[in-house]
Design an enzyme around this catalytic site. Structure first.
Site, PDB file in Angstrom:
ATOM      1  N   SER A 146       0.924  -1.261   0.014  1.00  0.00           N
ATOM      2  CA  SER A 146      -0.147  -0.041  -0.111  1.00  0.00           C
ATOM      3  C   SER A 146       0.845   1.286   0.007  1.00  0.00           C
ATOM      4  O   SER A 146       2.249   1.205   0.288  1.00  0.00           O
ATOM      5  CB  SER A 146      -0.886  -0.087   1.384  1.00  0.00           C
ATOM      6  N   TYR A 159      -2.962  -0.819  10.022  1.00  0.00           N
ATOM      7  CA  TYR A 159      -2.984  -1.220   8.623  1.00  0.00           C
ATOM      8  C   TYR A 159      -1.592  -0.507   8.125  1.00  0.00           C
ATOM      9  O   TYR A 159      -1.004  -1.154   7.255  1.00  0.00           O
ATOM     10  CB  TYR A 159      -4.059  -0.295   7.797  1.00  0.00           C
TER      11      TYR A 159
END
Ligand code: GCO
Length: 255
Positions: A146, A159
């Site tokens: 990401s 995350y």
């Protein structure tokens, strides 16, 4: 240079979290390049539905319903594949969740759940696949990072930590499994139009921030990641390992 380098005919790819969203787009992409795909998810009914839709497109599709946070279920799924003589040539560790809350208010259980699904699962499933790939002397592992593999954003700490870990897990796999014929790489999607980002897309301020912050001035579409997946899954990337390729409209490259 022949496009045959990108041909996945005769290869089998397991994509975790692939009944919808990015995972589904990866499955469609790899199947379109000739691979047999194994869809995975927790919800067996949704999985069968996705498989039926892809078979209707003419693709060769299997399913393996298991929770990526459940080690026993992962082992059992691989043993079932062994028993059916199905070899996983390509593994895409795509399954992931998001949980948005400031750390001062974050429960350890919520933190742990994100780490278990977004990081530890990629190690456990990667290890099961790699044990079998190593025995055959070849294999491709593609993890999903990401922008938060590099940069932090407030409210998404677990995350961010997991995706930072994915970047380094990808390199650790490359370090240990290269000599066994296994390439380990990752894709770093930018802001994509997915269910996970629904609330962000619906927030005009956030939507505006993404468009202003992204040189291509728009969100990405899941199918725009398929080409990178095909490249990393195919012979075209046979000397590429330990890398993370960002597909983010240029966001991570600009101040
Ligand atoms: C968020 C988003 C991001 C994107 C993506 C960006 O809350 O900021 O969910 O994490 O999903 O990972 O690369």
């Amino acid at each position: 240079m022949s496009l045959k380098l990108f041909d996945l005919t005769g290869r089998t790819a397991l994509i975790t979290g692939s009944s919808r969203g990015l995972g589904r787009a990866f499955a469609e992409g790899l199947a379109g390049a000739g691979a047999r795909v194994i869809l995975n998810g927790v919800n067996a009914a949704r999985l069968e539905e996705a498989a039926a839709e892809m078979r209707a497109e003419g693709f060769d599709v299997l399913t393996a319903a298991f929770d990526v946070a459940d080690e026993a279920a992962i082992k059992a799924a691989f043993e079932r594949l062994d028993a059916e003589g199905i070899e996983v040539d390509i593994l895409m560790n795509n399954a992931g969740i998001q949980f948005r809350k400031p750390m001062l208010e974050l429960d350890t259980a919520d933190w742990q759940r994100v780490i278990d699904i977004n990081l530890t699962a990629s190690f456990v499933i990667g290890r099961e696949a790699a044990r079998r790939m190593a025995a055959r002397g070849r294999g491709k592992i593609i993890n999903i990072g990401s922008l938060t593999s590099e940069l932090a954003r407030a409210t998404v700490a677990p995350y961010t930590v997991a995706k930072g870990g994915i970047k380094m897990l990808t390199k650790a796999m490359a370090a240990e499994w290269g000599e066994k014929g296994i390439q380990s790489n990752a894709i770093g999607p930018g802001y994509m139009v997915t269910d996970m980002n629904e609330a962000l897309l619906a927030n005009p301020e956030f939507d505006g921030w993404v468009k202003a912050r992204t040189p291509m001035r728009r969100w990405g579409l899941p199918e725009e990641l398929a080409g990178t997946a095909i490249y990393l899954a195919s012979d075209a990337s046979n000397y590429v390992s330990g890398q993370i390729i960002y597909a983010d409209g240029g966001m991570i490259s600009v101040l």
